[in-house]
Design a protein around this motif. Structure first.
Motif, short mmCIF file in Angstrom:
data_model
loop_
_atom_site.label_atom_id
_atom_site.label_comp_id
_atom_site.label_asym_id
_atom_site.label_seq_id
_atom_site.Cartn_x
_atom_site.Cartn_y
_atom_site.Cartn_z
N VAL A 52 0.98 -1.31 0.15
CA VAL A 52 -0.24 -0.07 -0.13
C VAL A 52 0.80 1.19 0.06
O VAL A 52 1.86 1.28 0.95
CB VAL A 52 -1.09 0.18 1.29
CG1 VAL A 52 -1.76 1.41 1.09
CG2 VAL A 52 -1.82 -1.21 1.11
N SER A 53 0.67 2.03 -0.86
CA SER A 53 1.43 3.40 -0.96
C SER A 53 0.19 4.63 -0.88
O SER A 53 -0.87 4.32 -1.56
CB SER A 53 2.19 3.55 -1.86
OG SER A 53 1.75 3.35 -3.28
N ARG A 54 0.58 5.93 -0.62
CA ARG A 54 -0.21 6.87 -0.85
C ARG A 54 0.14 7.88 -1.90
O ARG A 54 1.40 8.26 -1.49
CB ARG A 54 -0.53 7.59 0.64
CG ARG A 54 -1.49 6.72 1.24
CD ARG A 54 -1.83 7.08 3.00
NE ARG A 54 -2.75 6.58 3.32
CZ ARG A 54 -2.77 5.18 3.85
NH1 ARG A 54 -1.62 4.51 3.49
NH2 ARG A 54 -3.81 4.74 4.37
N GLU A 55 -0.36 8.17 -2.77
CA GLU A 55 0.28 8.83 -4.09
C GLU A 55 -0.60 9.99 -4.27
O GLU A 55 -1.79 9.70 -4.27
CB GLU A 55 0.38 7.89 -5.09
CG GLU A 55 1.27 6.51 -4.71
CD GLU A 55 1.42 5.48 -6.02
OE1 GLU A 55 0.96 5.79 -6.90
OE2 GLU A 55 1.98 4.61 -5.72
N THR A 56 0.15 10.88 -5.05
CA THR A 56 -0.56 12.24 -5.60
C THR A 56 -1.17 11.79 -7.01
O THR A 56 -0.65 11.52 -7.83
CB THR A 56 0.36 13.34 -5.70
OG1 THR A 56 0.92 13.39 -4.47
CG2 THR A 56 -0.36 14.79 -6.06
#
Length: 341
Positions: free
Chosen positions: A222-226
């Protein structure tokens, strides 16, 4: 209505390539394309004679039956967008496109007036979203040590949907093929709804590190991306005040060719009658005068004197419409062999 190539375009391209691979058809290719440069180096053999087949399929009802939207049963935001735009108010959406009018315009009736529905991009917004990617570990019976994992069906509904999409990307890595465009993004699944994020177990710090789906174990990443997402403004324009006026608008927009029986030769009428049958109508090159005339009326000159291998890709993705003696038909062109393939 990513980019995918329509089945008809693939068939046309594949047929042209196969045609180029038949040594006995080189003269036919030169005739069909007008150039030796269209002849490739493929060496595959083709059995049967290649023919260009025209098929006509009658479209029931009027064009309005297919393009006028009934808001009942559609997402509530479409009705809200329409009401706001008709009242002269600005209605914008993010990510989703009002009225789903990406490829073809939609139309709606309100108080006796017909409106064209669409949208225009008026800006962008920077957002941060969680992205779920799955990495294939293997089948439980193939692993020496099976990691602790959670079955997909034991996850919340939002996570179940995310796993289903993300596994498509994991499955495609290193393999020939592709992934569903519009579903898989950035090699995984993007959580965009606040409800989905709040419901998710996979996104939490204490969420499972592995999931099982369809007999395989996947590692969870899981990653949080723009993201930079478009902002759409709903556009609603009056176009007609009666069904007859609207039908004229739709004919001008969607009908590509018109045939009047009295203007056709006997051979052309016979050809079009066969094209409406189950097997359609086909000819091999060089085409008869009647077939050449019909292809010209359909604005498909590339099949007569163009570079077929190149120009076959110019076909539209949606079926084309012709008007024949007051009735609408969808028509298709494709190359086939004697066995219909």
């Amino acid at each position: 209505m990513p980019s995918t190539i329509s089945r008809r375009r693939l068939l046309a391209a594949g047929s042209a390539v196969a045609l180029a691979g038949t040594s006995g058809c080189l003269d036919a290719i030169r005739d069909a394309t007008g150039s030796d440069s269209a002849i490739g180096s493929e060496t595959g053999n083709v059995s049967g004679e290649r023919r260009l087949r025209l098929s006509l399929s009658r479209q029931s009802g009027t064009l309005a039956d297919h393009y006028v939207t009934d808001f009942e049963g559609r997402p509530h935001w479409d009705e809200e967008a329409f009401a706001a735009a008709v009242s002269g108010e600005t209605y914008t959406t993010q990510l989703r496109q009002p009225f789903f009018a990406r490829d073809d315009p939609k139309y709606a009736k309100h108080d006796g007036t017909y409106y064209r529905l669409g949208s225009v991009v008026v800006g962008e917004r920077e957002e941060t979203h969680p992205v779920l990617r799955l990495r294939t570990v293997g089948s439980p019976d193939e692993l020496d040590s099976v990691p602790d994992h959670t079955a997909r069906e034991d996850l919340p509904e939002a996570d179940q949907h995310a796993v289903e999409i993300a596994h498509m990307a994991a499955r495609a890595r290193g393999n020939v093929g592709g992934v569903p465009v519009g579903l898989v993004e950035r090699g995984g699944y993007v959580y965009r709804s606040d409800e989905g994020v709040e419901e998710s177990r996979l996104l939490g710090d204490s969420g499972p590190s592995h999931v099982e789906y369809r007999g395989k174990i996947y590692a969870v990443e899981v990653s949080r991306e723009t993201f930079y997402e478009p902002i759409y403004r709903a556009e609603v324009e009056p176009v007609a005040d009666s069904p007859a006026e609207l039908e004229a608008v739709l004919r001008a927009r969607f009908v590509e060719a018109r045939f009047v029986r009295g203007d056709l030769s006997t051979d052309e009428r016979s050809l079009l009658r066969d094209a409406r049958g189950r097997k359609g109508y086909g000819e091999s090159h060089p085409y008869s005068e009647a077939y050449r005339s019909v292809l010209k009326r359909l604005r498909r000159r590339a099949y007569i004197d163009g570079n077929i291998r190149k120009d076959a890709f110019s076909e539209p993705d949606r079926p084309s419409v012709v008007l024949y003696d007051g009735e609408y038909y969808e028509y298709y062109l494709r190359f086939v062999t004697d066995d219909g393939s």
